[in-house]
Design an enzyme around this catalytic site. Structure first.
Site: not given
Length: 459
Positions: A338, A413, A386, A317, A288
């Site tokens: 992932e 997001c 996420d 994720y 991030q």
């Protein structure tokens, strides 16, 4: 066939009131009920005169020529180059007003998905500038100068910048230093008009706590003339430098960074800390970009998850393991999934670095892995997702429902895709149980992060 008569014409002057902002931060003026004019640097309620610069059948774009009435919420920062490039479209709007707008955007996104939700006041920054720990900027030889900055909206004209306003100021300084070295050595840069040339971008990462610096030269070509001189000069000029990398990423591949990294000097990664844990960050790592707000984001997500010592947590994720590692001491076990091989390798290293013995990371596409877990009868207590901006797939949502976690924590997001996915989950037995929490990871832009908690409704 009758010719379509548009409400505005190219180069026309038009006066109107700014009704609202689009998802990308551009203002909307209605030329008629179904025909919007989009303009940059506009605040709702302002009366402006615009020149029409682009027209099509469904909408037009304008450029503000003058403000007939300015909003009391306007606070001009004298950085119009940020507006031209679109990198900080809300820069001239009071920060408190930005936060209120983002709260409303979240509410509307869920409403448009058919969900009525309460939205908490956004968690904002005390100092909403110079916060990004990473940036990637294009280079271009333009009018005899090597420039770094961002391309003007919808064009190949590079807007030169030295102060990006949202980056850590040390990153801005590093970009300028590298640009000057490349200019002095007359290094080839990619030209989007001719579709030729070498260096496409400079990427810089800087550890928020560690202050370790990584510079990545992203190239359209595998061979860079004078590369030894470039390396020598950059190393001498940047005392915080820990990693200098060449990433070969041809424009024809249509990716910013490829997996093809060559360490030119120093290490292949840098370190930084998050919530007291140490993380290895490579050139391709998802990490991030707003460290201080990320700590708040993860703390709020963990609190919202109501984690218990007996919980099995699935982290989808999972990137380099930041979320899972930060909650591992609160639960029985964390399993992360992932799809990026380098990220999983870094996550495994980060588990070892932080002496975590109850977290594991799997290389797989999250939807496929969720289907496998559901088939194996794995029953997590909490699932944390996420995902990228595109959100969750139907396959992952269905597999999640089959695994029957009691709680699902959705970090997003994109309020639009979060609303869409939560509406689908609601039809499958999961209910939003608390107000949605917006977290302003990206001040001065139109983006906002959200945390949504859903619980399984037991028949």
């Amino acid at each position: 066939m009758a010719k379509t008569v548009l409400p505005v014409q190219l180069n026309q002057k038009f006066q109107g009131e700014v009704d609202s902002l689009r998802f990308n931060g551009m203002g909307i003026i209605w030329a008629q009920a179904d025909y919007p004019i989009y303009v940059a640097d506009a605040i709702p309620g302002e009366l402006v005169e615009v020149e029409i610069i682009q027209v099509d059948k469904k909408s037009a774009y304008g450029r503000i020529q003058r403000w007939l009435t300015s909003s009391p919420e306007r606070e001009n920062q004298d950085r119009q180059y940020l507006i031209e490039a679109g990198t900080a479209p809300l820069v001239n709007w009071q920060y408190s007003a930005q936060l209120q707008w983002k709260k409303e955007q979240v509410r509307l996104a869920f409403q448009q998905a058919g969900l009525t939700v309460d939205v908490e006041p956004p968690v904002g920054m005390d100092q909403p500038t110079y916060y990004r720990n990473k940036t990637i900027v294009p280079l271009k030889w333009q009018d005899g100068e090597l420039l770094t900055g961002f391309y003007q909206r919808g064009s190949h004209h590079l807007v030169s910048m030295t102060d990006y306003y949202v980056n850590d100021s040390k990153i801005d300084q590093a970009i300028e230093t590298v640009r000057q070295i490349l200019a002095d050595l007359q290094v080839s840069a990619f030209d989007p008009d001719r579709q030729e040339g070498a260096l496409r971008y400079v990427m810089v990462r800087r550890g928020y706590y560690s202050h370790e610096l990584m510079v990545v030269l992203v190239s359209n070509e595998a061979v860079i003339p004078q590369l030894d001189e470039v390396v020598k000069a950059i190393v001498a000029a940047l005392p915080e430098l820990k990693s200098l990398i060449l990433n070969v990423s041809p424009k024809a591949d249509y990716v910013l960074l490829s997996p093809h990294n060559q360490v030119l000097w120093g290490a292949g990664a840098i370190y930084d800390s998050l919530l007291g844990y140490r993380f290895l960050i490579g050139p391709n790592s998802f990490y991030q970009v707003n460290p201080s707000m990320t700590e708040k984001l993860y703390q709020l997500a963990a609190q919202a998850a109501q984690l218990q010592p007996s919980d099995l947590v699935v982290d989808a994720y999972s990137g380099i393991g930041t979320i899972g590692i930060s909650v591992a001491d609160q639960v029985r076990q964390v399993i992360g999934v992932e799809v990026v091989a380098g990220a999983v390798a870094d996550a495994k290293k980060n588990v070892t670095i932080n002496q975590i013995n109850n977290a594991d990371y799997i290389l797989a596409d999250a939807p496929d892995q969720f289907v496998d877990w559901a088939a194996q009868g794995i029953k997590p207590d909490v699932v944390i997702v996420d995902p990228p901006r595109r959100g969750l797939t139907h396959k992952l949502i269905e597999a999640t429902v089959q695994m029957q976690p009691q709680r699902l924590v959705y970090i997003s997001c994109s309020p639009v895709t979060a609303g869409r996915d939560c509406a689908q989950l609601a039809k499958l037995g999961y209910q939003i149980v608390r107000p949605v929490i917006p977290v302003d990871q990206f001040p001065q832009t139109s983006h906002v992060e959200t945390i949504t908690v859903l619980e399984r409704l037991v028949p």
